[in-house]
Design an enzyme around this catalytic site. Structure first.
Site, PDB file in Angstrom:
ATOM      1  CE  LYS A 171      -0.591  -0.131   4.989  1.00  0.00           C
ATOM      2  NZ  LYS A 171      -1.527  -0.148   6.098  1.00  0.00           N
TER       3      LYS A 171
ATOM      4  N   GLY B  50       3.040   2.493  -1.998  1.00  0.00           N
ATOM      5  CA  GLY B  50       3.271   3.246  -3.236  1.00  0.00           C
ATOM      6  C   GLY B  50       4.628   2.937  -3.814  1.00  0.00           C
TER       7      GLY B  50
ATOM      8  N   GLY C 201       9.690  -2.305  -1.393  1.00  0.00           N
ATOM      9  CA  GLY C 201      10.896  -2.357  -0.551  1.00  0.00           C
ATOM     10  C   GLY C 201      10.572  -2.291   0.937  1.00  0.00           C
TER      11      GLY C 201
ATOM     12  CB  ALA D 122      20.060   2.258  25.014  1.00  0.00           C
ATOM     13  N   GLY D 123      18.448   0.808  21.973  1.00  0.00           N
ATOM     14  CA  GLY D 123      18.544  -0.356  21.098  1.00  0.00           C
ATOM     15  C   GLY D 123      19.130   0.053  19.758  1.00  0.00           C
TER      16      GLY D 123
ATOM     17  N   GLY E  65      17.807   3.658  18.459  1.00  0.00           N
ATOM     18  CA  GLY E  65      18.257   4.746  19.326  1.00  0.00           C
ATOM     19  C   GLY E  65      19.739   5.028  19.145  1.00  0.00           C
TER      20      GLY E  65
ATOM     21  N   GLY F  35      11.271  -0.199  20.377  1.00  0.00           N
ATOM     22  CA  GLY F  35      10.951  -1.478  19.755  1.00  0.00           C
ATOM     23  C   GLY F  35       9.878  -1.312  18.696  1.00  0.00           C
TER      24      GLY F  35
ATOM     25  CG  HIS G 241      49.521  -9.641   7.338  1.00  0.00           C
ATOM     26  ND1 HIS G 241      49.116  -9.294   8.603  1.00  0.00           N
ATOM     27  CD2 HIS G 241      50.646  -8.929   7.080  1.00  0.00           C
ATOM     28  CE1 HIS G 241      49.968  -8.418   9.108  1.00  0.00           C
ATOM     29  NE2 HIS G 241      50.910  -8.173   8.197  1.00  0.00           N
TER      30      HIS G 241
HETATM   31  P1  FAD Z   1       8.351  -4.573   6.034  1.00  0.00           P
HETATM   32  O1  FAD Z   1       9.642  -4.202   5.457  1.00  0.00           O
HETATM   33  O2  FAD Z   1       7.832  -3.769   7.160  1.00  0.00           O
HETATM   34  O3  FAD Z   1       7.312  -4.549   4.834  1.00  0.00           O
HETATM   35  C1  FAD Z   1       5.951  -4.740   5.018  1.00  0.00           C
HETATM   36  C2  FAD Z   1       5.188  -3.952   3.970  1.00  0.00           C
HETATM   37  O4  FAD Z   1       3.834  -4.381   4.003  1.00  0.00           O
HETATM   38  C3  FAD Z   1       5.165  -2.452   4.195  1.00  0.00           C
HETATM   39  O5  FAD Z   1       5.717  -1.783   3.080  1.00  0.00           O
HETATM   40  C4  FAD Z   1       3.677  -2.120   4.352  1.00  0.00           C
HETATM   41  O6  FAD Z   1       3.332  -0.921   3.692  1.00  0.00           O
HETATM   42  C5  FAD Z   1       3.016  -3.291   3.674  1.00  0.00           C
HETATM   43  N1  FAD Z   1       1.670  -3.579   4.163  1.00  0.00           N
HETATM   44  C6  FAD Z   1       1.269  -3.761   5.449  1.00  0.00           C
HETATM   45  N2  FAD Z   1      -0.039  -4.059   5.491  1.00  0.00           N
HETATM   46  C7  FAD Z   1      -0.465  -4.068   4.204  1.00  0.00           C
HETATM   47  C8  FAD Z   1      -1.719  -4.304   3.599  1.00  0.00           C
HETATM   48  N3  FAD Z   1      -2.805  -4.616   4.310  1.00  0.00           N
HETATM   49  N4  FAD Z   1      -1.803  -4.216   2.254  1.00  0.00           N
HETATM   50  C9  FAD Z   1      -0.722  -3.903   1.506  1.00  0.00           C
HETATM   51  N5  FAD Z   1       0.487  -3.678   2.040  1.00  0.00           N
HETATM   52  C10 FAD Z   1       0.614  -3.760   3.358  1.00  0.00           C
HETATM   53  N6  FAD Z   1      17.013  -4.589   9.507  1.00  0.00           N
HETATM   54  C11 FAD Z   1      18.227  -5.046   9.121  1.00  0.00           C
HETATM   55  O7  FAD Z   1      18.383  -6.257   8.901  1.00  0.00           O
HETATM   56  N7  FAD Z   1      19.295  -4.191   8.961  1.00  0.00           N
HETATM   57  C12 FAD Z   1      19.180  -2.874   9.193  1.00  0.00           C
HETATM   58  O8  FAD Z   1      20.156  -2.138   9.040  1.00  0.00           O
HETATM   59  C13 FAD Z   1      17.930  -2.366   9.616  1.00  0.00           C
HETATM   60  N8  FAD Z   1      17.778  -1.053   9.858  1.00  0.00           N
HETATM   61  C14 FAD Z   1      16.552  -0.583  10.232  1.00  0.00           C
HETATM   62  C15 FAD Z   1      16.425   0.775  10.505  1.00  0.00           C
HETATM   63  C16 FAD Z   1      15.202   1.281  10.899  1.00  0.00           C
HETATM   64  C17 FAD Z   1      15.075   2.761  11.176  1.00  0.00           C
HETATM   65  C18 FAD Z   1      14.068   0.425  11.006  1.00  0.00           C
HETATM   66  C19 FAD Z   1      12.727   0.974  11.398  1.00  0.00           C
HETATM   67  C20 FAD Z   1      14.188  -0.926  10.745  1.00  0.00           C
HETATM   68  C21 FAD Z   1      15.434  -1.451  10.365  1.00  0.00           C
HETATM   69  N9  FAD Z   1      15.614  -2.798  10.123  1.00  0.00           N
HETATM   70  C22 FAD Z   1      16.844  -3.274   9.749  1.00  0.00           C
HETATM   71  C23 FAD Z   1      14.506  -3.764  10.233  1.00  0.00           C
HETATM   72  C24 FAD Z   1      13.926  -4.086   8.847  1.00  0.00           C
HETATM   73  O9  FAD Z   1      13.507  -2.895   8.235  1.00  0.00           O
HETATM   74  C25 FAD Z   1      12.770  -5.063   8.976  1.00  0.00           C
HETATM   75  O10 FAD Z   1      13.184  -6.190   9.703  1.00  0.00           O
HETATM   76  C26 FAD Z   1      12.299  -5.502   7.606  1.00  0.00           C
HETATM   77  O11 FAD Z   1      11.890  -4.408   6.824  1.00  0.00           O
HETATM   78  C27 FAD Z   1      11.154  -6.503   7.747  1.00  0.00           C
HETATM   79  O12 FAD Z   1      10.729  -6.886   6.468  1.00  0.00           O
HETATM   80  P2  FAD Z   1       9.221  -7.350   6.216  1.00  0.00           P
HETATM   81  O13 FAD Z   1       9.145  -7.678   4.772  1.00  0.00           O
HETATM   82  O14 FAD Z   1       8.837  -8.383   7.185  1.00  0.00           O
HETATM   83  O15 FAD Z   1       8.313  -6.086   6.533  1.00  0.00           O
HETATM   84  P1  NAI Z   2      15.161  -2.434  20.161  1.00  0.00           P
HETATM   85  O1  NAI Z   2      14.353  -3.571  20.619  1.00  0.00           O
HETATM   86  O2  NAI Z   2      16.426  -2.662  19.430  1.00  0.00           O
HETATM   87  O3  NAI Z   2      15.515  -1.495  21.407  1.00  0.00           O
HETATM   88  C1  NAI Z   2      14.516  -0.920  22.188  1.00  0.00           C
HETATM   89  C2  NAI Z   2      15.142  -0.457  23.486  1.00  0.00           C
HETATM   90  O4  NAI Z   2      14.186   0.303  24.175  1.00  0.00           O
HETATM   91  C3  NAI Z   2      15.545  -1.611  24.406  1.00  0.00           C
HETATM   92  O5  NAI Z   2      16.838  -1.371  24.884  1.00  0.00           O
HETATM   93  C4  NAI Z   2      14.487  -1.575  25.491  1.00  0.00           C
HETATM   94  O6  NAI Z   2      14.962  -2.060  26.740  1.00  0.00           O
HETATM   95  C5  NAI Z   2      14.180  -0.097  25.540  1.00  0.00           C
HETATM   96  N1  NAI Z   2      12.871   0.259  26.081  1.00  0.00           N
HETATM   97  C6  NAI Z   2      11.702  -0.411  25.949  1.00  0.00           C
HETATM   98  N2  NAI Z   2      10.713   0.264  26.577  1.00  0.00           N
HETATM   99  C7  NAI Z   2      11.258   1.385  27.088  1.00  0.00           C
HETATM  100  C8  NAI Z   2      10.753   2.499  27.819  1.00  0.00           C
HETATM  101  N3  NAI Z   2       9.464   2.597  28.122  1.00  0.00           N
HETATM  102  N4  NAI Z   2      11.621   3.465  28.188  1.00  0.00           N
HETATM  103  C9  NAI Z   2      12.940   3.394  27.865  1.00  0.00           C
HETATM  104  N5  NAI Z   2      13.471   2.370  27.177  1.00  0.00           N
HETATM  105  C10 NAI Z   2      12.642   1.382  26.782  1.00  0.00           C
HETATM  106  O7  NAI Z   2      14.137  -1.536  19.298  1.00  0.00           O
HETATM  107  P2  NAI Z   2      14.383  -0.347  18.276  1.00  0.00           P
HETATM  108  O8  NAI Z   2      15.685   0.307  18.502  1.00  0.00           O
HETATM  109  O9  NAI Z   2      13.147   0.466  18.337  1.00  0.00           O
HETATM  110  O10 NAI Z   2      14.439  -1.103  16.898  1.00  0.00           O
HETATM  111  C11 NAI Z   2      13.356  -1.957  16.506  1.00  0.00           C
HETATM  112  C12 NAI Z   2      13.868  -3.112  15.730  1.00  0.00           C
HETATM  113  O11 NAI Z   2      14.216  -2.708  14.410  1.00  0.00           O
HETATM  114  C13 NAI Z   2      15.159  -3.710  16.290  1.00  0.00           C
HETATM  115  O12 NAI Z   2      14.893  -4.612  17.337  1.00  0.00           O
HETATM  116  C14 NAI Z   2      15.706  -4.408  15.106  1.00  0.00           C
HETATM  117  O13 NAI Z   2      15.075  -5.650  14.980  1.00  0.00           O
HETATM  118  C15 NAI Z   2      15.289  -3.501  13.954  1.00  0.00           C
HETATM  119  N6  NAI Z   2      16.414  -2.633  13.572  1.00  0.00           N
HETATM  120  C16 NAI Z   2      17.559  -3.222  13.129  1.00  0.00           C
HETATM  121  C17 NAI Z   2      18.645  -2.471  12.791  1.00  0.00           C
HETATM  122  C18 NAI Z   2      19.880  -3.163  12.343  1.00  0.00           C
HETATM  123  O14 NAI Z   2      19.804  -4.344  12.000  1.00  0.00           O
HETATM  124  N7  NAI Z   2      21.020  -2.494  12.309  1.00  0.00           N
HETATM  125  C19 NAI Z   2      18.627  -1.010  12.863  1.00  0.00           C
HETATM  126  C20 NAI Z   2      17.367  -0.495  13.340  1.00  0.00           C
HETATM  127  C21 NAI Z   2      16.312  -1.287  13.666  1.00  0.00           C
END
Ligand code: FAD
Ligand code: NAI
Length: 467
Positions: A35, A37, A40, A182-183, A186, A273, A446
């Site tokens: 949905k 647009g 990815g 601090a995940g 953050g 989270g 190396h």
């Molecule tokens: P999504 O990527 O969330 O895709 C789901 C899609 O479904 C969305 O585009 C949504 O619009 C669509 N959708 C939902 N409901 C409907 C519906 N009813 N009809 C049509 N479409 C619908 N992961 C990593 O491995 N490395 C990273 O560096 C990393 N960085 C991240 C940074 C941030 C800021 C965030 C928020 C996440 C990050 N992640 C990272 C996590 C990663 O983005 C997700 O784990 C991944 O996108 C999950 O893929 P997915 O296909 O399950 O869902």
């Molecule tokens: P996270 O689960 O990584 O971290 C959330 C943090 O918030 C935890 O440390 C938790 O203890 C803390 N927390 C929970 N409730 C709280 C509260 N009320 N007050 C203060 N702290 C609180 O979640 P985040 O950073 O939001 O990322 C979501 C997910 O997206 C990740 O778990 C990861 O799966 C994915 N992601 C992956 C990345 C990567 O692969 N490099 C980059 C960004 C996101």
């Protein structure tokens, strides 16, 4: 276009688009609906990709100002935030277009609209132009991903109180940024804005950062981030945010309860989270079961309790990572096609793309202790790695955990430059059931950073050489 398919995938993220592509490769007629647009999903549009673009450019900016002069290169770096954001937008645009191209190449129909499962075998789509379309399909794969978990009492407006999505598009560098959590998000996005000039304070509920990652690394990691200027308030929760003119008043409370305190900031980033996203799909109406955390419940083959409906990626259990979603997509479609699709969850790496990077795969020491598994440890600091010295990146260490009896590699944890690339050798070792001796005896070029991982593996049997 025909409205009859073998597989309809709902969601066009790393789970959804890879499922549709694999379906095409295996001769299944598929459609992929999103949905948003642009295809990815979260990852390409508002997640992995835009965040890594900003992490890279903000690191260059900081290096230019802080590090290059120490290495004999005089600079006068100046921030041009709109151009930095334009680079991010360009990368996102190219990659999302690339996904559409791949869907087309693999004969999967890309449909832009909101999908709802009317019944097993029938998907209704509200197209973005306002019209409706009904698709008949043998199988449905739910890949609808996740969205930000809300913080009670705090309303995200994506302007001053932002989720990661707003934090990826701030129009100016805030003087003060308060990060809740601090995940991954953050620390990555906190790092971006700190490098660009913000005073960043991270408030974390637990008494440690990055829960789930190696404890020893988390402690050192926090020290390094503190050295870089990030401030931490652990064991603390945010209980309210109030708009006070141009500033935000934040009320804090000890996690265990007690006297409240307050501070002022300019932007609050909520990063506590993410939660599975299944709104509007009609799951309750057709009886698809959710688990206790409202994730779509599936068996080990990715089948839900309703015949013909499968689920993968962030909306089901497990790490919310793009490559986990992608691996599940391939495995689910292979199962659908009668093959033996499988994901080895022990071999899925996780990387925090800060500086230095933190990367891990397999079990942590805490997990091995809890499971009663005896293990040996090999460790090696980057200060003793020749390449790390030449590139002036000596922070961190590599740690290899191997079964005490069989020497099988059980977990590898790395904090240091390029840790996200270095971890791949360890993921492969775990995937093929290698011993730490296999890693130790494999020749490593190396001088490379990979030698730090090799030396850590040598340390398991006590014959580390380069210290
Ligand atoms: P999504 O990527 O969330 O895709 C789901 C899609 O479904 C969305 O585009 C949504 O619009 C669509 N959708 C939902 N409901 C409907 C519906 N009813 N009809 C049509 N479409 C619908 N992961 C990593 O491995 N490395 C990273 O560096 C990393 N960085 C991240 C940074 C941030 C800021 C965030 C928020 C996440 C990050 N992640 C990272 C996590 C990663 O983005 C997700 O784990 C991944 O996108 C999950 O893929 P997915 O296909 O399950 O869902
Ligand atoms: P996270 O689960 O990584 O971290 C959330 C943090 O918030 C935890 O440390 C938790 O203890 C803390 N927390 C929970 N409730 C709280 C509260 N009320 N007050 C203060 N702290 C609180 O979640 P985040 O950073 O939001 O990322 C979501 C997910 O997206 C990740 O778990 C990861 O799966 C994915 N992601 C992956 C990345 C990567 O692969 N490099 C980059 C960004 C996101």
């Amino acid at each position: 276009m025909s409205d009859s398919f073998d597989v309809v995938v709902i969601g066009g993220g790393p789970g959804g688009y890879n499922a549709a592509i694999r379906a095409g490769q295996l001769g299944l007629k598929s459609a992929c609906i999103d949905k948003r647009g642009l295809f990815g999903g979260t990852c390409l549009n508002v997640g992995c990709i835009p965040s890594k673009a900003l992490l890279y450019t903000s690191e260059l900016y900081e290096e230019a100002r802080e590090e290059l002069p120490k290495l004999g290169i005089k600079t006068s770096a100046e921030l041009d935030l709109p151009s930095m954001m334009a680079h991010k937008t360009k990368v996102v645009g190219e990659l999302t277009k690339g996904v559409e191209f791949l869907l087309k190449k693999n004969k999967s129909e890309a449909i832009v609209g909101e999908a709802r499962i009317a019944s097993p075998g029938k998907v209704e789509v509200k197209l973005n132009d306002g019209s409706n379309r009904t698709l008949d399909t043998k199988l449905i794969v739910i890949a609808t991903g996740s969205d930000v978990a809300p913080l009670p009492g705090v309303t995200i407006d994506e302007e001053r109180i932002v989720s990661s999505t707003g934090a990826l598009s701030l129009k100016s560098v805030p003087k003060r940024l308060l990060v809740v959590g601090a995940g991954y998000i953050g620390l990555e996005l906190g790092s971006v804005w700190r490098r660009l000039g913000s005073e960043v304070t991270v408030v974390e509920f637990l008494d440690r950062i990055t829960p789930g990652l190696d404890d020893e690394i988390a402690k050192q990691f926090q020290r390094l981030l503190t050295r870089q200027g990030m401030k931490f308030q652990l064991s603390t929760k945010v209980v309210g945010v109030e708009k006070k003119g141009d500033a935000l008043g934040v009320t804090l409370e000890p996690a265990a309860g007690g006297a409240q305190s307050s501070l002022e900031t300019d932007i609050v980033l909520v990063a506590i989270g993410r939660r599975p996203y299944t709104d509007g799909l009609g799951l309750a109406e057709i009886g698809v079961q959710l688990d206790s955390r409202r994730r779509v419940a599936t068996d080990a083959h990715f089948r839900t309790n309703i015949e013909g409906i499968w689920a993968i990626g962030d909306c089901r259990e497990g790490a919310m990572l793009a490559h986990k979603a992608e691996d599940e997509a391939v495995a689910a479609i292979e199962n659908i096609a009668g093959r033996a699709g499988h994901v080895n969850y022990d071999a899925i790496p996780a990387v925090v793309y800060t500086h230095p990077e933190v990367a891990s795969v397999g079990k942590t020491e805490d997990e091995l202790k809890a499971a009663g598994i005896e293990y040996k440890i090999g460790k090696f600091p980057f200060t003793a790695n020749a390449r790390a010295k030449t590139i002036a990146a000596t922070d961190g260490f590599a740690k290899v955990l191997a079964d005490a009896k069989t020497d099988r590699v059980l977990g590898v944890h790395i904090m240091g430059a390029e840790a996200g690339n270095l971890i791949q050798e360890a993921a492969f070792a775990i995937e093929i059931g290698a011993a730490s001796e296999d890693m130790a005896r494999t020749s490593h070029a190396h001088p490379t950073l990979t030698e730090a991982v090799r030396q850590a593996a040598m340390g398991v049997e006590g014959w580390t050489m380069q210290m």
